[in-house]
Design an enzyme around this catalytic site. Structure first.
Site, PDB file in Angstrom:
ATOM      1  N   ASP A 166      -7.153  -1.525  -4.344  1.00 19.74           N
ATOM      2  CA  ASP A 166      -8.232  -1.178  -3.413  1.00 19.74           C
ATOM      3  C   ASP A 166      -9.177  -0.165  -4.044  1.00 19.74           C
ATOM      4  O   ASP A 166     -10.406  -0.271  -3.913  1.00 19.74           O
ATOM      5  CB  ASP A 166      -7.655  -0.602  -2.116  1.00 19.74           C
ATOM      6  CG  ASP A 166      -6.798  -1.601  -1.366  1.00 19.74           C
ATOM      7  OD1 ASP A 166      -7.059  -2.810  -1.500  1.00 19.74           O
ATOM      8  OD2 ASP A 166      -5.874  -1.174  -0.647  1.00 19.74           O
ATOM      9  N   ASP A 198       0.855  -1.193   0.000  1.00 19.94           N
ATOM     10  CA  ASP A 198       0.000   0.000   0.000  1.00 19.94           C
ATOM     11  C   ASP A 198       0.887   1.238   0.000  1.00 19.94           C
ATOM     12  O   ASP A 198       2.005   1.216   0.543  1.00 19.94           O
ATOM     13  CB  ASP A 198      -0.903   0.017   1.241  1.00 19.94           C
ATOM     14  CG  ASP A 198      -1.995  -1.034   1.186  1.00 19.94           C
ATOM     15  OD1 ASP A 198      -2.367  -1.437   0.074  1.00 19.94           O
ATOM     16  OD2 ASP A 198      -2.464  -1.456   2.257  1.00 19.94           O
TER      17      ASP A 198
END
Length: 200
Positions: free
Chosen positions: A173, A159
């Site tokens: 995401d 991330d």
């Protein structure tokens, strides 16, 4: 005699008309089926094109982040409101449930299988885009689960998008969330994946 031959040989009898109508109806049904199949194939192509695009963007962005940003100071994009910061997330989207990595891996794989099976009945362009976003996002994070450390099916997802006062996430995401929102909107409008519209 000539009159009898004219009556017997005429092609404009009711039976002839009925036969022509039946043949025309059969040809029309076949043409409609062929058109529907062609439309369905185009929607499937859109689904996989969107999925491939979302997956490629996610994969490339993570490769750049790992190579250039991991173990380095975060990069401020909009002051302290938005920055790029590389982290490894063993949980679900936005960092939830880090103790259930294997479960999330199985769920992601199941989602991919369901989407692929649903594609056979897909005739709606908006649904093709929505499912393509879901498929691309699920594939992106599943790739991390399988190939990144600490091990197969337990890998931590990369991330890097870090808004202020919000969880850090990635492009996979984002694709999943956008696809989910689009599906909710389509459901509220009563549009089904097969292109039909229903009203409750």
């Amino acid at each position: 005699m000539a009159e009898a031959e004219r009556i017997i040989g005429t092609p404009d009898t009711p039976d002839a008309d009925r036969g022509e109508q039946e043949r025309a109806g059969t040809e029309g049904t076949a043409a409609e089926a062929e058109a529907g199949g062609s439309r369905g194939k185009r929607r499937i192509a859109v689904l996989f094109a969107v999925a491939a695009f979302a997956y490629a963007l996610d994969l490339i962005s993570k490769m750049i982040v790992v190579a250039k940003l991991e173990h380095h100071e975060p990069i401020e994009i909009i002051g302290d409101w938005l920055r790029f910061e590389a982290i490894r997330n063993a949980g679900a989207a936005f960092g939830f449930g880090e103790a259930f990595t294997v479960i999330f891996t199985v769920i992601a794989a199941a989602v991919i299988v369901v989407i692929i099976r649903l594609a056979r009945k897909l005739y709606s362009l908006p649904w093709a885009i929505a499912l393509g976003l879901l498929l691309g996002g699920a594939l992106g994070n599943l790739t991390d689960r399988i190939f990144r450390s600490p091990g197969v099916f337990e890998g931590a997802v990369v991330d890097f998008i870090a808004p202020k006062h919000f969880a850090v996430f990635n492009l996979a995401d984002s694709a999943i969330v956008c696809g989910g929102i689009l599906i909710v909107l389509l459901s509220f409008r009563g549009l089904d994946p097969d292109g039909t519209v229903h009203k409750d």
